[in-house]
Motif scaffolding. Sequence first.
Motif, PDB file in Angstrom:
ATOM      1  N   TRP A  52      20.826  28.852  20.187  1.00 38.55           N
ATOM      2  CA  TRP A  52      20.064  27.612  20.158  1.00 38.55           C
ATOM      3  C   TRP A  52      19.031  27.687  19.037  1.00 38.55           C
ATOM      4  N   ALA A  53      18.598  26.519  18.552  1.00 35.69           N
ATOM      5  CA  ALA A  53      17.625  26.480  17.461  1.00 35.69           C
ATOM      6  C   ALA A  53      16.629  25.364  17.683  1.00 35.69           C
ATOM      7  N   ALA A  54      15.405  25.578  17.204  1.00 34.49           N
ATOM      8  CA  ALA A  54      14.378  24.540  17.191  1.00 34.49           C
ATOM      9  C   ALA A  54      13.616  24.659  15.877  1.00 34.49           C
ATOM     10  N   PRO A  55      13.293  23.521  15.254  1.00 32.06           N
ATOM     11  CA  PRO A  55      12.687  23.564  13.918  1.00 32.06           C
ATOM     12  C   PRO A  55      11.169  23.619  13.927  1.00 32.06           C
ATOM     13  N   GLY A  56      10.631  24.067  12.804  1.00 37.40           N
ATOM     14  CA  GLY A  56       9.230  23.822  12.514  1.00 37.40           C
ATOM     15  C   GLY A  56       9.071  22.380  12.066  1.00 37.40           C
ATOM     16  N   ARG A  57       7.845  21.987  11.745  1.00 36.61           N
ATOM     17  CA  ARG A  57       7.604  20.603  11.339  1.00 36.61           C
ATOM     18  C   ARG A  57       6.493  20.524  10.305  1.00 36.61           C
ATOM     19  N   VAL A  58       6.514  19.441   9.553  1.00 38.01           N
ATOM     20  CA  VAL A  58       5.324  19.034   8.806  1.00 38.01           C
ATOM     21  C   VAL A  58       4.921  17.674   9.347  1.00 38.01           C
ATOM     22  N   ASN A  59       3.654  17.386   9.247  1.00 40.72           N
ATOM     23  CA  ASN A  59       3.151  16.105   9.726  1.00 40.72           C
ATOM     24  C   ASN A  59       2.849  15.233   8.521  1.00 40.72           C
ATOM     25  N   LEU A  60       3.564  14.137   8.405  1.00 39.85           N
ATOM     26  CA  LEU A  60       3.367  13.252   7.264  1.00 39.85           C
ATOM     27  C   LEU A  60       1.966  12.654   7.272  1.00 39.85           C
ATOM     28  N   ILE A  61       1.509  12.218   8.422  1.00 40.29           N
ATOM     29  CA  ILE A  61       0.170  11.652   8.575  1.00 40.29           C
ATOM     30  C   ILE A  61      -0.168  11.639  10.066  1.00 40.29           C
ATOM     31  N   GLY A  62      -1.451  11.698  10.377  1.00 40.94           N
ATOM     32  CA  GLY A  62      -1.891  11.701  11.769  1.00 40.94           C
ATOM     33  C   GLY A  62      -2.315  13.085  12.212  1.00 40.94           C
ATOM     34  N   GLU A  63      -3.422  13.581  11.629  1.00 42.37           N
ATOM     35  CA  GLU A  63      -3.852  14.958  11.895  1.00 42.37           C
ATOM     36  C   GLU A  63      -5.065  14.981  12.823  1.00 42.37           C
ATOM     37  N   HIS A  64      -4.995  15.848  13.828  1.00 42.99           N
ATOM     38  CA  HIS A  64      -6.051  15.990  14.838  1.00 42.99           C
ATOM     39  C   HIS A  64      -6.244  14.691  15.623  1.00 42.99           C
ATOM     40  N   THR A  65      -5.199  13.927  15.714  1.00 41.53           N
ATOM     41  CA  THR A  65      -5.216  12.708  16.537  1.00 41.53           C
ATOM     42  C   THR A  65      -4.468  12.896  17.849  1.00 41.53           C
ATOM     43  N   ASP A  66      -3.594  13.891  17.930  1.00 41.03           N
ATOM     44  CA  ASP A  66      -2.724  13.980  19.112  1.00 41.03           C
ATOM     45  C   ASP A  66      -3.498  14.314  20.378  1.00 41.03           C
ATOM     46  N   TYR A  67      -4.538  15.136  20.285  1.00 45.07           N
ATOM     47  CA  TYR A  67      -5.321  15.427  21.490  1.00 45.07           C
ATOM     48  C   TYR A  67      -6.403  14.367  21.727  1.00 45.07           C
ATOM     49  N   ASN A  68      -6.376  13.336  20.896  1.00 37.71           N
ATOM     50  CA  ASN A  68      -7.228  12.170  21.105  1.00 37.71           C
ATOM     51  C   ASN A  68      -6.402  10.945  21.506  1.00 37.71           C
ATOM     52  N   ASP A  69      -5.191  11.178  22.029  1.00 40.26           N
ATOM     53  CA  ASP A  69      -4.294  10.105  22.464  1.00 40.26           C
ATOM     54  C   ASP A  69      -3.882   9.185  21.321  1.00 40.26           C
TER      55      ASP A  69
END
Length: 403
Positions: free
Chosen positions: A30-47
């Motif tokens: 099985w495999a799972a990838p890394g990622r880059v974030n195009l935009i939207g940094e430090h927003t995920d834990y702020n909903d």
Amino acid sequence: MSGTGTAEAAVRAAVDGFRAVHGGEPAGVWAAPGRVNLIGEHTDYNDGFVMPLALPHTTRVAAARRDDGVLNVHSADVAGGTVRLHVGKAAPGGGAGGADGWAAYPAGVVWALREAGLLSGDSGRTAGGADLYVHSDVPTGAGLSSSAALEVSVAVALNDLYDLGLDAERIALLCRRAENAFVGVPSGIMDQMASACCTAGHVLHLDTRDLSRRQVPFDPAAEGLRLLVVDTRVQHALGDGEYARRRAGCEAAAEALGVRTLRDVPHEELDAALARLADPDLRPLARHVVTENQRVREVMARLDAGETRAIGPILTAGHASLRDDFAVSCPELDLVVETAVAAGALGARMTGGGFGGSAIVLVEETGAEEIGKAVVDAFAAAGHRAPRLFEAVPSQGARRLDG
């Protein structure tokens, strides 16, 4: 992994490694990838909103089930051999049967599955034991979610080995619980959702509050563009307290403003909200989160309109906010952005949690080599270690490779 031949080679390497370490045959790879974030940094834990894409770089797991509740995990990338622990004894705070460092991530996954009632940790049909052979080409400490790739690859393997019937979203949620409650990193949900849910040729628009998502077509190469990743090779560790302090500051700002999270502060009311924050240290944190959510909306609108080149200045503005307001950049990341933009890049920004790691650079295909050379030369002139550059090709999320 990209290309059939490359995927087949990865499967063979994983199977051969499993045989050498554990003996016998794995049930699958099985495999799972890394990622880059195009935009939207430090927003995920702020909903808030994020737009990650999966990399072709993956963590691969060859796995076979055990019915005795024992988890044997071997990483081909880490010295120290195989880590052995009992699923029923894995617990946060040093109770992982000796698992720490990298091994805490797979230990945390089996703990989260056990806590959810999906594995028993006993002997028999639901034991949760397994022999795992792990190999990865996701750069570690580069802000590319190597930890999420490890968590999700282990989770999808156990999901299939034990017929747990989990969908990609549930896998991501369980892996985040492993990272938050077991490993002790207070991350948001973006990394695990990206690794589990992204699709090739797309960027994932994710609302981290309700996990609604949309696969947005994103194929820079088809438009004569390249999205470069520049790994500064400055190692970052999100568990050192800086990440947690930023998160706590965001929570304090939301409480002071009387909202659930900073996501609930409208962009058009930002100035009034900042004026209500008595603590001056909280104002730049709030300003970044609110303006970053707006930048995600703007990037989404540009991509929907087929105006990929127009997202460049938005990316650069996002970097300035991360550098000046959120204070999570570093000199090497700033040098990448400044040099690339001066050399003709459409836009650039740091990606990931910060304090080191990687930046992304959107360039015209015809200028990619020249801009890359300018960055490498700038690092040499500044006396920095040479950065690593590669192209970010929007790739497939977690999957089984051998069937």
